[in-house]
Design an enzyme around this catalytic site. Structure first.
Site, PDB file in Angstrom:
ATOM      1  CD  GLU A  60      -6.288  19.041 101.526  1.00  0.00           C
ATOM      2  OE1 GLU A  60      -7.203  19.211 101.150  1.00  0.00           O
ATOM      3  OE2 GLU A  60      -5.313  19.773 101.437  1.00  0.00           O
ATOM      4  N   GLY A 115      -2.509  19.835  94.529  1.00  0.00           N
ATOM      5  CA  GLY A 115      -3.337  21.032  94.364  1.00  0.00           C
ATOM      6  C   GLY A 115      -2.474  22.171  95.544  1.00  0.00           C
TER       7      GLY A 115
HETATM    8  N1  PCA Z   1      -5.101  19.943  98.660  1.00  0.00           N
HETATM    9  C1  PCA Z   1      -4.620  18.715  98.480  1.00  0.00           C
HETATM   10  C2  PCA Z   1      -5.995  17.900  97.857  1.00  0.00           C
HETATM   11  C3  PCA Z   1      -6.506  19.000  97.148  1.00  0.00           C
HETATM   12  C4  PCA Z   1      -5.939  20.291  97.627  1.00  0.00           C
HETATM   13  O1  PCA Z   1      -5.975  21.475  97.181  1.00  0.00           O
HETATM   14  C5  PCA Z   1      -3.308  18.392  97.791  1.00  0.00           C
HETATM   15  O2  PCA Z   1      -2.919  19.540  97.367  1.00  0.00           O
HETATM   16  O3  PCA Z   1      -3.161  17.203  97.294  1.00  0.00           O
END
Ligand code: PCA
Length: 120
Positions: free
Chosen positions: A75, A11
């Protein structure tokens, strides 16, 4: 501590996305997929959950313990996400990686293709 960890990101941590700066200096390992997980839109960021038959696409990086700690903080590890160990795979094989799995009950719309940067 110079320990190294492989992290699968799908993400906002991916290349070109808003939180990729957390991976500055990390080693890019490759593009991988997670089988039997589905991606959901949670607003401006995604989450994933186990879902038989679905697939999530992302990038694997090698990070050190400081980078991992910073990402855990960003996170919300332990509340918004849980960082767990799963196998990721691509054409060259299978590796064990850490990934942030969404920890809450409420899910948004499923992103059918499993790719955050092709969500539109
Ligand atoms: N960041 C983490 C988890 C979800 C997000 O937006 C990622 O990129 O894996």
């Amino acid at each position: 501590m110079n320990d190294r960890y492989c992290v699968f990101v799908y993400g906002t941590l991916m290349r070109g996305e808003r939180a990729h700066g957390f991976l500055k200096g990390a080693g890019f390992i490759g593009e991988y997929r997670l089988k039997d997980y589905a991606m959901y839109r949670l607003g401006w960021y995604p989450g994933i959950r186990p879902s038989a038959g679905d697939c999530v696409y992302g990038e694997v990086y090698e990070v050190d313990s400081d980078m991992l700690r910073n990402m855990d903080e960003y996170e919300g590890e332990g509340s918004l996400y849980h960082r767990i160990r799963v196998p990721a795979e691509n054409e060259s094989g299978r590796i064990d990686v850490f990934v942030y799995v969404y920890a809450k009950e409420t899910l948004g719309e499923k992103i059918a293709g499993g790719k955050w940067n092709e969500k539109e």
